[in-house]
Design an enzyme around this catalytic site. Structure first.
Site, PDB file in Angstrom:
ATOM      1  N   HIS A 122     -17.305  -7.355  16.875  1.00 13.63           N
ATOM      2  CA  HIS A 122     -17.152  -6.024  17.453  1.00 13.63           C
ATOM      3  C   HIS A 122     -17.434  -4.966  16.403  1.00 13.63           C
ATOM      4  O   HIS A 122     -17.095  -5.137  15.238  1.00 13.63           O
ATOM      5  CB  HIS A 122     -15.772  -5.833  18.095  1.00 13.63           C
ATOM      6  CG  HIS A 122     -14.622  -5.787  17.145  1.00 13.63           C
ATOM      7  ND1 HIS A 122     -14.189  -4.623  16.563  1.00 13.63           N
ATOM      8  CD2 HIS A 122     -13.795  -6.751  16.675  1.00 13.63           C
ATOM      9  CE1 HIS A 122     -13.152  -4.878  15.790  1.00 13.63           C
ATOM     10  NE2 HIS A 122     -12.896  -6.155  15.828  1.00 13.63           N
ATOM     11  N   GLU A 168     -13.125  -3.515  21.074  1.00 16.17           N
ATOM     12  CA  GLU A 168     -12.169  -4.607  20.885  1.00 16.17           C
ATOM     13  C   GLU A 168     -10.819  -4.049  20.497  1.00 16.17           C
ATOM     14  O   GLU A 168      -9.783  -4.537  20.940  1.00 16.17           O
ATOM     15  CB  GLU A 168     -12.674  -5.569  19.797  1.00 16.17           C
ATOM     16  CG  GLU A 168     -11.869  -6.858  19.663  1.00 16.17           C
ATOM     17  CD  GLU A 168     -10.658  -6.770  18.744  1.00 16.17           C
ATOM     18  OE1 GLU A 168      -9.838  -7.689  18.771  1.00 16.17           O
ATOM     19  OE2 GLU A 168     -10.509  -5.770  18.002  1.00 16.17           O
TER      20      GLU A 168
END
Ligand SMILES: *[C@@H]1O[C@H](CO)[C@@H](O)[C@H](O)[C@H]1NC(C)=O
Ligand SMILES: *[C@@H]1O[C@H](CO)[C@@H](O)[C@H](O)[C@H]1NC(C)=O
Ligand SMILES: *[C@@H]1O[C@H](CO)[C@@H](O)[C@H](O)[C@H]1NC(C)=O
Length: 774
Positions: A122, A168
């Site tokens: 991420h 995330e």
């Protein structure tokens, strides 16, 4: 989301290298520097949604062009999913996301493929951190792994999706959007997730599965620098570590097995402004790249990926030995092995017991167990004293100090108790050394049997701790009989124990590496001295086990007791004087204190909707047990006169929690301040209120505001929340019976509308919502 270990220095020279020339590593570093150069990248910010996305797309396009003539094709898809889900993390937790960003890159042989691996990183970060380790470095490494795979001249068997996910940190939103909505998701057979719980060092495999032993085997075969233990997996999955990764989303919402890898070193600066690119060693990048490329390559070539269901069953016992090799075998084999070792031990003990002239094993076991409890109790008393004297967390910046204080106390106490037992209880007697060796064997063997019965793969640890000492002892029996605890005997004995002990010390070291920094962010309610003192004592008890019998073999323990006693007293005095300050701003190894400050304006309405009260202030939340103790002397305005109490009649005490953790951080402060003027103020309104034919009240709301909002719900007594527009429609409440919805959006998101139905059991209801701006 976790350590440079002394033992792992073996790894600092990267002998084998997938990045055969060093250029991909320097390329990765360049990516890392470019991604972090824009600063923090929270979801919804220009930095995340435009600059970083733009940079990644450009790099991917370069790779596509460069490798277009080869045997592979690259397809890029930018997905902006909207969705919602509930997970039971932190009690109960619901998440709603709108137009967050995923960059999915599909690499496959020309002509397409059926089966795909997924590699996930991420690129978003928390609001106050450049997020170099969490998780820009993983994305940088993934870019170069993509480059390297795409450039291969021989075609891959299956395909890989490289997912650069852009949400995330808002609790796993983008991965959910991908796995539940993206058309490619159904072809994904397994995944590798790259995360961080610390900054740099080695990446450790901290969970795999569920089941699917072939994945562990793939790591075992392929990883160039293995670093993994099933103990970590079982600890993590027990939920002790307050952390979660995209692994959960792929497992629970995609039913896909995978491998979760994370950097664990230096968790002190994880999620802080110190998580910068320059702190990530080139070695870390190189290692991560070597491993991920090798494992991906192996999996993409593997037949098992195509039909993984056939290899689905069973767990694996796995652990690396000093980072050199990974040992892995099926859990079933482990169970048989464990019971064989246990049986051999019981036979040995039974044979010893049947011989005349041996001491009372039961009684000696009692002495040993009693010594543990007395030791633990004594060390806890010391920990309590330190806490009461106001020197909690003195080891946060001086870890050795905790070993000196608690370690000396625990070791000294154990030796003292056994010395007393030897002198007062046993008097002079032969064979006590032998007896206490058998006691340790028996106790480890009991834990071996117990863990095996619980079905835990971690039982391999006591198995090693029984098998090696027993074998060593049997081999050295003659030497011991002739000469007692001679130097030769002692040296050979130590050698026999070396392997299980080194492995065990290494596990203990990982535990400290993870839990010491976690004490800096585990809230105001868990006393860190108790946790650390307990860990040190347990480590002492475990490690001392096969050395205990030496106390009964040596003539006197006077000197060693005097030494340990002095160390303890000196350390205790130094700690009491406040010599060890927990935090540090040193640029080389910062140890920041974590405080959460939210500038807040609160408006309270009564049940008729009229404004009842309004106030503004700085809401101050300490992440750790020392609260504001060290802040007050520098900022006198922040003192205990502004402490807040939980208002039980308001959702989440009436404060804008970022995560539903009010039970972990009960101490907080509210300092009056000027009103907030956010750049995108919240517009919140009730769109409709209707009574349904099934006897509930359905209310629909709209909210337009900043990229991050939270909705807190607490039904009034007499009312129930029966269903809502989030997740699967079942409201999920947290540990205190309240509801928490985390909202975030990417760019150009429309107004957020949502509804819920309330079942009125008595005749009134109430609702309040707050949004937080920062
Ligand atoms: C890609 O392949 C070409 C030709 O085989 C080679 O010269 C080049 O170094 C490779 N690039 C990478 C990044 O592996
Ligand atoms: C504590 O803070 C309050 C509010 O800012 C201030 O009025 C008071 O003087 C402070 N007390 C001390 C002892 O500094
Ligand atoms: C109301 O909710 C609580 C907790 O969810 C539940 O125990 C109770 O049975 C519900 N009552 C009704 C009437 O649905």
């Amino acid at each position: 989301m976790l350590v440079r270990l002394g033992l792992l220095l073996l790894h600092s020279s990267t002998i084998f290298s997938f990045f055969l020339n060093s250029s991909p590593t320097s390329q990765s570093r360049q990516h890392l520097e470019r991604i972090t150069s824009v600063g923090p990248r929270p979801v919804g910010s220009q930095e995340n949604e435009v600059l970083t996305v733009g940079y990644l797309l450009k790099q991917i396009e370069n790779i596509r062009l460069e490798t277009a003539a080869g045997p592979h094709q690259l397809t890029v898809d930018v997905q902006r999913p909207t969705g919602s889900f509930s997970i039971d993390f932190l009690g109960g937790f619901t998440s709603f996301y709108d137009r967050v960003t995923n960059i999915a890159v599909r690499l496959e042989p020309k002509g397409g493929t059926q089966h795909l691996m997924l590699a996930n990183c991420h690129f978003d970060s928390v609001a106050n951190s450049p997020g170099a380790s969490d998780d820009a470095v993983s994305c940088a490494v993934m870019l170069e792994v993509l480059h390297s795979l795409a450039n291969q001249s021989s075609p891959l068997h299956h395909g890989v999706i490289f997912l650069f996910n852009g949400a995330e940190e808002n609790i796993l939103q983008a991965s959910h959007g991908f796995i539940t909505q993206h058309p490619w998701a159904k072809q994904v057979r397994a995944f590798i997730n790259l995360e961080a719980a610390g900054v740099g060092g080695k990446e450790v495999v901290f969970q795999t599965g569920p089941e699917n032993p072939w994945l562990v085997q793939a790591y075992v075969h392929a990883a160039k620098h293995p670093f993994a233990s099933v103990v970590g997996q079982e600890v993590f999955q027990s939920g002790i570590i307050p952390s979660d990764t995209d692994f959960r989303i792929y497992r629970d919402f995609g039913n896909i097995p995978g491998i979760d890898l994370a950097f664990i070193e230096n968790g002190f600066i994880y999620h802080t402004k110190y998580d910068t690119a320059n702190r990530i060693l080139t070695d870390s990048i190189q290692r991560a790249g070597d491993n991920i490329l090798a494992v991906l390559k192996y999996l993409v070539m593997s037949e098992k990926l195509a039909d993984s269901s056939e290899y689905r069953h069973g767990n694996m016992v796995f652990f690396d030995l000093l980072g050199v090799v990974v040992v892995a075998y099926p859990a079933r084999v482990g169970t048989i092995l464990n019971y064989m070792v246990a049986t051999a031990t019981f036979l040995y003990l039974a044979k010893k017991a049947s011989l005349p002239g041996n001491g009372d094993l039961a009684c000696a076991t009692g002495v040993a167990v009693l010594s543990w409890f007395v030791t633990l109790l004594s060390v806890l008393i010391v920990a309590l004293l330190v806490t009461l004297l106001g020197h909690s967390m003195f080891w946060y910046n001086h870890f050795y100090a905790s070993i000196c204080l608690y370690g000396a106390a625990a070791t000294g106490k154990m030796i003292l108790i056994h010395t007393l037992a030897k002198n007062l209880y046993y008097g002079v007697s032969d064979g006590l050394g032998d007896l206490y060796f058998d006691v340790s064997l028996l106790l480890w063997c009991c834990s071996l049997v117990w863990l095996t019965q619980q079905g835990l793969c971690s039982a391999y640890v006591p198995m090693l701790m029984v098998a090696f000492p027993l074998a060593t002892r049997l081999l050295l029996a003659k030497e011991f009989k002739h000469r007692g605890a001679s130097v030769k005997y002692s040296v050979l004995y130590l050698l026999g124990l070396a392997l299980p002990y080194l492995h065990f010390m290494f596990l203990i070291w990982v535990v400290f590496e993870i839990f010491t920094p976690i004490m800096g962010r585990s809230g105001t309610e868990i006393p860190p001295e108790v946790v650390l003192a307990t860990l040190v004592t347990l480590a002492t008890i475990f490690l001392s086990s096969f050395f205990l019998h030496f106390i009964y073999l040596v003539r006197s323990t006077k000197w060693i007791l005097a030494g340990l006693g002095s160390v303890f007293i000196i350390m205790f005095l130094l700690v009491s004087c406040g010599l060890f300050f927990p935090y540090s701003g040193s640029p080389d190894s910062p140890r920041p204190k974590r405080v959460f400050l939210q500038h807040t304006t609160r408006t309270f309405h009564n049940l008729q909707g009229q404004v009842e009260s309004r106030d503004s202030g700085l809401w101050i939340n300490s992440f750790d047990y020392t609260a504001i103790q060290h802040i007050t002397p520098h900022i006198p305005e922040i003192n205990d006169s502004i402490r807040t109490r939980c208002r039980e009649d308001r959702p989440f005490c009436g404060y804008p929690w970022f995560l539903p953790v009010k039970f972990l951080s009960k101490k907080n402060w509210y300092l009056p301040a000027s009103e907030v003027s956010p750049s995108s103020p919240l517009e919140f309104s009730l769109l409709s209120r209707e009574e349904t034919s099934w006897g509930t009240v359905k209310m629909t709301f709209s909210a337009k505001g900043p990229s991050h909002m939270s909705l807190y719900l607490m039904p009034h007594r007499g009312a129930n929340l029966s269903t809502w527009s989030f997740g699967d429609g079942t409201p999920q409440f947290d540990l205190s019976g309240e509801y928490f919805v985390f909202y975030s959006h990417g760019l150009n998101a429309p107004t957020w509308t949502f509804w819920f139905e309330i079942q009125v059991l008595v005749s009134f209801w109430a609702l309040r919502s707050t949004s937080c701006h920062f």
